[in-house]
Design an enzyme around this catalytic site. Sequence first.
Site, PDB file in Angstrom:
ATOM      1  N   ASP A  72      40.430  36.661  50.473  1.00  0.00           N
ATOM      2  CA  ASP A  72      40.353  36.773  49.254  1.00  0.00           C
ATOM      3  C   ASP A  72      38.822  36.812  48.878  1.00  0.00           C
ATOM      4  OD1 ASP A  72      41.175  36.711  46.367  1.00  0.00           O
ATOM      5  OD2 ASP A  72      40.849  34.389  46.651  1.00  0.00           O
TER       6      ASP A  72
ATOM      7  N   ASP B  15      47.337  33.461  46.097  1.00  0.00           N
ATOM      8  CA  ASP B  15      47.345  33.644  47.740  1.00  0.00           C
ATOM      9  C   ASP B  15      48.633  33.062  48.295  1.00  0.00           C
ATOM     10  OD1 ASP B  15      44.879  35.251  47.292  1.00  0.00           O
ATOM     11  OD2 ASP B  15      43.932  33.209  47.310  1.00  0.00           O
TER      12      ASP B  15
END
Length: 817
Positions: free
Chosen positions: A519, A713
Amino acid sequence: MATVAERRVTEDAPVERCTCAHCELPVPPGLVVDGAEHQFCCDGCATVYDILHSNGLTAYYDLRDEEEGRQQATTTGHAYREYDDPAFAERFVVPGPDGTASIDLYLEGVHCVACLWLIERLPELASGVREARLDITRAVVHLRWAPDEVPLSTVARWLDRLGYPPHPYRATSLQEARKREDRRWLMRMAVAGATAGNIMLMSFALYSGAFFGMAARYEQFFRYGSMLLALPAVFWAGEPFLRGALNALRTRTAQMDLPIALGILAGFASGVVNTVRGAGDIYFDSVATLIFLLLVGRRLQQRQQRIAADAAELKHALTPLHARRLDEEAGHVVDIPVMAIAMGDLLEVRPGETFPADGVVDVGESQVDAAVLTGESRPVDVARGDEVHAGTVNLSGLIHMRAEKAGLETRVGQLMEAVEEAARRRAPIMTLADRISGWFVAIVLTLALLVFAGWATVSVSEGVDRAIALLIVSCPCALGLATPLAIAAALGRAARAGILIKGGDVLERLNRPCTFYFDKTGTLTEGGFRVWAWHQRDAEEGLEARVAGIERHATHPLARALVAHAEGEPEDVPSANIEHVMGKGLIARLDDGQWRVGSPAWVPTDDAWSQEKLTEVVEAGATPVVVSRDCEVVAVIGLSDALREDATSSLATLRAWGHEVEVLSGDHPAAVRRTAERLGVDRARGGATPEDKLAVVEASTRPAVMVGDGVNDAAALSSAAVGVAVHGGAEASLAAADVFITREGVEPVVDLVSGARRTMDVIRRNLIFSLLYNVAGVSLAAAGIIGPLGAAALMPLSSLTVVASSYQARTFKKPRR
């Protein structure tokens, strides 16, 4: 005014029960002043009471008394009305057979024995409370009260007034079952250890008697005493291994519990026979020690491989416990628990609060931090008719929203369901020891039969002794401990290095070529805006302080970055001169003109210089902010989320080790591409929703390692072969991940991979030693060089060697300061 200490009376003076004139809490008998008009519970209350009366502020007490007609005063100002809602009671309250009810509450501020004493005196302070028992280690109080005499909200306000704001404690049945299992396992270890120690003392006496002689009655006493002590060790403490062996026989599968159980039973049976015969060796000390060591190893493995996240807690970790429902007929706000939200309810969400449900804005304008779901670092403007989601944060304006979905039906609830589904779907990975255990068991049992058959031609008793010696010396204690001890030692070293790993199977997965999905925001970047470029039309001094002085009246993340950028103190700009324009910026009316600080769409940027600088900022992937005075642009500012210093080198190291690297983010695609270019990464994908991330991870041709920090996530972290939550991550990402890194930066990810590689080297070394030991021991036992006693003496040496090998290995190194 005299202090409380100066006004005390003797303890044996007759006093009446009274309340403090300021806070209305009970005054301890030792602080009651005989004949005084006003009594106080402490010097603080007496001082505040005197200040209020000396300065004509006695209206405070009128307002307090008026408010107490509706609710008791609390330290937090919370009324706890949602505690009386039936939906809250259904979830947290347990009714009792005598008309009482009970609940467990987590209390803030519990820290010492004095807190225990005060909280357990709650029945004396609040009428209707029958019992209050505090678990000080967990700060959880168990309350039992009579609902028909006092509502739970009143009891909660009493706790709040005492300085312990309560929260419902959501212990699950799974957690309670684990606690019971842990207690049983520790009891087994204690029994095995205690019996092994006592049997060894008796064995020392028998060994001494073998060399220096011992009376027959004493020898029999020690033999039968050892046998009696071994009974609980074998049949209670060793029950997990016996049950595992029985299950292996039922399912016709070879597993490591089978030779362990055979060795234990063979050693115990041989000892019993020799005890009754009054001749021969007994092996009760070796059997008890073996059981104790195996229990320790199995406990370490079990503890490290447990999933640290509770599924029921995960569903509720991202939304508030209560919401504010607007009663449209009565026109007032009522606190309700989130589980009582119904479709169509009108809810009030204040600035800084988390949205409790999915819905549509009915009244108001604001900006919403949706990074928890989208990963987008920039706040989103919302107004009437726009959708808002549970778990996101209202940043600036008061919002009235119409609830459409609540609980598990919300978007964040569905994401948490995906996390749990992935966790249930994931099969456990077999360790190296498990892979060879089937062959090992079969070989050991076959060899034991062959040795018995061979030596039985000489003597049946000799054949029995040689077979028992072989089973004891080859009992796979070292083989069984090789993997869990190495993993336990590695996980302990990793924790000291700031890397918390939930299971040893993670280390095995990281030893294969993987695809790492990183990420962007908060993982590869610092996670906070800062000024990246400051383009000023002319050399006007004090412009940064002027901009900071204007922006300090805003709560937007961009505003905080501009204030932090100014050197020295921001200029003093009166708040009366500031006008907030929702979603656009600020207007400041000052002596030298009207200033605007905001987005390019709001501040005119028609001239060539402004357009040039604006294009430069946007192409660099930064967020532009324009400053104008009387409609003339004086500065164009670019704000960006800076890369972490160790990001580039860490990703290069991973690629050098044969891993693939990709940036997978919910941030703007242009910003993600620019970040990937600066990191030297070819593969990058921006604008990815949580569902997109999950799909990418599941479609990976290599084992996927997801590295992230947000709830967006979480599903991908759980579905990946290894999920890594980085420092500062959201609670859901920590719960879903296999690894949690407590240190900042990307370098700890490299340390995780290198530590995993070293751990697997230690495991292979332990397994090789264990197998070599067994080959040597079996050869000596089969040849008749060592008997059962020698085998019992050799058996612990292999375990001790594995222990030393595991705990001396430097698998994870402490980070440099």
